[in-house]
Design a protein around this motif. Structure first.
Motif, PDB file in Angstrom:
ATOM      1  N   VAL A 151       0.770  -1.475   0.192  1.00  0.00           N
ATOM      2  CA  VAL A 151      -0.221   0.031   0.022  1.00  0.00           C
ATOM      3  C   VAL A 151       0.907   1.300  -0.121  1.00  0.00           C
ATOM      4  CG1 VAL A 151       0.073   0.070   2.475  1.00  0.00           C
ATOM      5  CG2 VAL A 151      -2.125   1.028   1.383  1.00  0.00           C
ATOM      6  N   GLY A 152       2.488   1.278   0.450  1.00  0.00           N
ATOM      7  CA  GLY A 152       2.550   2.740   0.404  1.00  0.00           C
ATOM      8  C   GLY A 152       3.613   2.756   2.261  1.00  0.00           C
ATOM      9  N   ILE A 153       3.302   1.930   3.330  1.00  0.00           N
ATOM     10  CA  ILE A 153       3.786   1.678   3.976  1.00  0.00           C
ATOM     11  C   ILE A 153       5.449   2.120   3.882  1.00  0.00           C
ATOM     12  CG2 ILE A 153       4.332   1.366   6.384  1.00  0.00           C
ATOM     13  CD1 ILE A 153       1.433  -0.767   6.418  1.00  0.00           C
ATOM     14  N   GLY A 154       5.487   3.295   4.819  1.00  0.00           N
ATOM     15  CA  GLY A 154       7.285   3.863   5.124  1.00  0.00           C
ATOM     16  C   GLY A 154       7.343   3.685   6.392  1.00  0.00           C
ATOM     17  N   LYS A 155       9.004   3.090   6.371  1.00  0.00           N
ATOM     18  CA  LYS A 155      10.102   3.425   7.650  1.00  0.00           C
ATOM     19  C   LYS A 155       9.662   4.647   8.824  1.00  0.00           C
ATOM     20  CE  LYS A 155      14.676   2.576  10.143  1.00  0.00           C
ATOM     21  NZ  LYS A 155      14.574   4.065  10.891  1.00  0.00           N
ATOM     22  N   ASP A 156       9.251   4.073   9.900  1.00  0.00           N
ATOM     23  CA  ASP A 156       8.472   5.181  11.066  1.00  0.00           C
ATOM     24  C   ASP A 156       8.132   5.964  10.749  1.00  0.00           C
ATOM     25  OD1 ASP A 156      11.248   4.604  12.317  1.00  0.00           O
ATOM     26  OD2 ASP A 156      12.238   6.207  10.870  1.00  0.00           O
ATOM     27  N   GLY A 157       6.785   5.577   9.584  1.00  0.00           N
ATOM     28  CA  GLY A 157       5.114   6.126   9.125  1.00  0.00           C
ATOM     29  C   GLY A 157       5.173   5.533  10.777  1.00  0.00           C
ATOM     30  N   VAL A 158       3.250   6.557  10.506  1.00  0.00           N
ATOM     31  CA  VAL A 158       2.974   6.351  11.816  1.00  0.00           C
ATOM     32  C   VAL A 158       1.348   6.113  11.515  1.00  0.00           C
ATOM     33  CG1 VAL A 158       1.555   7.592  13.829  1.00  0.00           C
ATOM     34  CG2 VAL A 158       4.524   7.999  13.084  1.00  0.00           C
ATOM     35  N   TYR A 159       0.867   4.967  11.536  1.00  0.00           N
ATOM     36  CA  TYR A 159      -0.137   4.807  11.449  1.00  0.00           C
ATOM     37  C   TYR A 159      -1.669   3.858  12.300  1.00  0.00           C
ATOM     38  CZ  TYR A 159       2.537   4.763   7.345  1.00  0.00           C
ATOM     39  OH  TYR A 159       3.919   4.445   5.880  1.00  0.00           O
ATOM     40  N   SER A 160      -2.389   4.568  12.776  1.00  0.00           N
ATOM     41  CA  SER A 160      -3.384   4.099  13.270  1.00  0.00           C
ATOM     42  C   SER A 160      -4.046   2.515  12.768  1.00  0.00           C
ATOM     43  CB  SER A 160      -5.282   5.015  12.992  1.00  0.00           C
ATOM     44  OG  SER A 160      -5.298   4.555  12.128  1.00  0.00           O
ATOM     45  N   ASN A 161      -4.066   1.274  13.653  1.00  0.00           N
ATOM     46  CA  ASN A 161      -4.558  -0.352  12.983  1.00  0.00           C
ATOM     47  C   ASN A 161      -5.818   0.307  11.608  1.00  0.00           C
ATOM     48  OD1 ASN A 161      -2.687  -1.603  13.763  1.00  0.00           O
ATOM     49  ND2 ASN A 161      -3.682  -1.122  15.901  1.00  0.00           N
ATOM     50  N   PHE A 162      -6.934   1.794  12.274  1.00  0.00           N
ATOM     51  CA  PHE A 162      -7.409   1.697  11.547  1.00  0.00           C
ATOM     52  C   PHE A 162      -6.804   1.793   9.834  1.00  0.00           C
ATOM     53  CE2 PHE A 162     -11.156   3.047   8.995  1.00  0.00           C
ATOM     54  CZ  PHE A 162     -12.038   2.703   9.165  1.00  0.00           C
ATOM     55  N   GLN A 163      -6.170   2.668   9.666  1.00  0.00           N
ATOM     56  CA  GLN A 163      -5.670   2.829   8.225  1.00  0.00           C
ATOM     57  C   GLN A 163      -4.869   1.514   7.675  1.00  0.00           C
ATOM     58  OE1 GLN A 163      -3.630   6.580  10.084  1.00  0.00           O
ATOM     59  NE2 GLN A 163      -4.878   7.785   9.095  1.00  0.00           N
TER      60      GLN A 163
ATOM     61  N   ASP B  15      14.178   9.101   5.393  1.00  0.00           N
ATOM     62  CA  ASP B  15      15.153   8.166   5.645  1.00  0.00           C
ATOM     63  C   ASP B  15      16.254   8.663   5.891  1.00  0.00           C
ATOM     64  OD1 ASP B  15      17.147   6.438   6.378  1.00  0.00           O
ATOM     65  OD2 ASP B  15      15.689   4.458   5.532  1.00  0.00           O
ATOM     66  N   PRO B  16      16.920   9.525   7.274  1.00  0.00           N
ATOM     67  CA  PRO B  16      18.715  10.248   7.591  1.00  0.00           C
ATOM     68  C   PRO B  16      19.337   9.713   7.234  1.00  0.00           C
ATOM     69  CG  PRO B  16      17.516   8.891   9.253  1.00  0.00           C
ATOM     70  CD  PRO B  16      16.082   9.253   8.565  1.00  0.00           C
ATOM     71  N   SER B  17      19.679   8.193   6.943  1.00  0.00           N
ATOM     72  CA  SER B  17      20.648   7.773   6.149  1.00  0.00           C
ATOM     73  C   SER B  17      21.082   7.499   4.980  1.00  0.00           C
ATOM     74  CB  SER B  17      20.683   5.542   6.500  1.00  0.00           C
ATOM     75  OG  SER B  17      19.088   5.429   6.054  1.00  0.00           O
ATOM     76  N   ILE B  18      19.709   7.826   4.305  1.00  0.00           N
ATOM     77  CA  ILE B  18      19.684   8.445   2.403  1.00  0.00           C
ATOM     78  C   ILE B  18      20.017   9.848   2.021  1.00  0.00           C
ATOM     79  CG2 ILE B  18      18.473   7.989   0.046  1.00  0.00           C
ATOM     80  CD1 ILE B  18      16.947   5.411   1.767  1.00  0.00           C
ATOM     81  N   PRO B  19      21.071   9.779   1.776  1.00  0.00           N
ATOM     82  CA  PRO B  19      21.270  10.758   1.302  1.00  0.00           C
ATOM     83  C   PRO B  19      20.073  11.832   0.644  1.00  0.00           C
ATOM     84  CG  PRO B  19      23.795   9.945   1.364  1.00  0.00           C
ATOM     85  CD  PRO B  19      22.251   8.517   0.955  1.00  0.00           C
TER      86      PRO B  19
END
Length: 433
Positions: A167-179, A272-276
């Motif tokens: 669906v397009g979830i990203g690391k450190d993204g904030v999601y409710s279980n409903f989302q 992502d801070p590890s990616i320039p």
């Protein structure tokens, strides 16, 4: 050495398949384009080829990992779940019913009444096939029962990198279980499935809960191997079982609302801070991937699925004139028309028949006991209506053969134990001497 040779042969065969037909390794979102020059015919199931297990895999998705045990096929009940007619493997239609609509090319399917539980018509209803992402209905039921939909979670890299459709979830993204549920049901996100399964105790625990729920619903053809529907050793379900899952899920108002939602706003995630030079990802509009919802009057929604081994799978329903009907499709293709279009034609067929038309029934939850006998070890009941046909005979023969094999294996194991006992006794005697 023989095992090594078998594995090498299997890998060589698979390599040949890839060289000739080049199936995609990735498991794509939605349906591939319907482009072909070869006429397509509906596969015949009259001889019950999939009574115990799905068709052979065409890729390496079901090769067991080192130390992994491949689950045995689920036992085949002595009495077909849902009625004797549903033990047949070919096309099953009511007496004096009109011909089925053209272009229904799915290998197995079930047309059912969601309210009465009547199975109106079917093709190989208990044939065992891979469910692909339609098994997410089962995951959704478990998650809706156990998780707080208002709880907010932070996605991990493992969530974001889940194999397959996303669906397009990203690391450190904030999601409710409903989302996450929206991403699971509307867009078939394996990343959302991973995030939900993690909260259920991890993939193995989620799968165990899904299988327990399937059993309680009377779905005895189903063995879930992954939460998302990705193919893995032992993965199995049937068009009949999917109909049970869909009927149970529609009794949950949250699930019913999710599958009937066309679009929602979905959150983005931080860079992502590890990616320039990485950038924050903004939120986006998430659209439902089930085309029946947009193109069929009275559509209730449903669930799509696809893998290289499962092919096209589909679940959908609609309401008309006070009736709610559902169609479940397994091992379909986009030929000659797409799965949702095949479902639409079967829905039209069902709505044209009078209420009460039936060749079987969807069982109620907890109404089917444990399967302790199969047609391999118990007498095969004669079908009163209709009389036994070639498919029924083939089904019984296949099960009897598997039963004889089990007996031979058991006798061989006992004999091996006896021989080992004699060898150990002789060794002990030599030591004493």
């Amino acid at each position: 050495m023989r095992t090594i040779l078998r594995v090498s042969a299997a890998l060589a065969t698979t390599a040949a398949l890839f060289a000739t037909s080049s199936p995609a390794l990735a498991q794509p979102v939605g349906e591939p384009p319907a482009v072909t020059t070869t006429p397509f015919a509906t596969p015949s199931t009259d001889d019950c080829p999939f009574v115990t297990s799905p068709p052979p895999a065409i890729d390496l998705s079901e090769v067991p990992k080192p130390g992994e045990t491949v689950p045995a096929p689920r036992p085949v009940p002595a009495d077909p779940v849902g009625g004797s007619q549903l033990g047949r493997c070919g096309t099953i239609t009511p007496d004096d019913a009109p011909p089925l609509p053209a272009d229904i090319s799915a290998t197995g399917w079930v047309l059912s009444d969601l309210d009465s539980g009547d199975v109106i018509a079917a093709k190989d209803p208990h044939g065992r096939y891979r469910p692909a992402s339609t098994i997410k209905i089962l995951l959704a039921l478990v998650a809706l029962d156990e998780l707080d939909l208002d709880k907010v979670v932070v996605a991990t890299a493992e969530d974001a990198n889940a194999e397959g459709s996303a669906v397009g979830i990203g690391k450190d993204g904030v999601y409710s279980n409903f989302q996450l549920m929206q991403g699971l049901v509307m867009a078939s996100g394996n990343d959302a499935a991973h995030a939900l399964a993690t909260q259920l105790g991890g993939d193995a625990a989620a799968v165990e809960k899904m299988n327990a729920l399937a059993e309680s619903l009377g779905a005895l053809d189903t063995h879930t191997a992954t939460p998302s529907g990705l193919d893995a050793p032992g993965m199995s379900s049937s068009a009949y079982d999917l109909a049970l899952f869909f009927r149970a899920a529609l009794e949950n108002p949250t699930f019913a609302a999710l599958i009937s939602t066309e679009t929602v706003q979905f959150p983005g995630f931080p860079k992502d801070p590890s990616i320039p030079d990485d950038q924050d990802r903004p939120g986006f509009i998430l659209s439902n991937d089930n085309q029946l919802l947009y193109n069929y009057e009275g559509a209730l929604g449903g669930k799509t699925g696809y893998t290289d081994d499962a092919r096209q799978t589909f679940v959908g329903g609609a309401q008309k004139d006070g009736r709610r009907l559902a169609v479940t499709i397994m091992k379909g293709d986009v030929l000659p028309i797409r799965p949702w279009e095949q479902a639409a034609r079967l829905l039209d067929y069902g709505f044209a028949l009078p209420p009460g038309t039936s060749v079987g029934t969807l069982v109620e939850p907890d109404s089917v006991g444990d399967v302790t006998s199969t047609r391999a070890t118990a007498p095969v009941p004669a079908l009163a209506v209709p009389p036994a046909d070639a498919g029924s005979i083939a089904r019984a023969s296949a099960l009897e053969t598997s039963g004889d094999t089990a007996i031979r294996v058991g006798i061989g194991a006992i004999g091996l134990l006896v021989v080992l006992g004699l060898m150990l006794g002789a060794r002990q005697l030599n030591r004493r001497r």
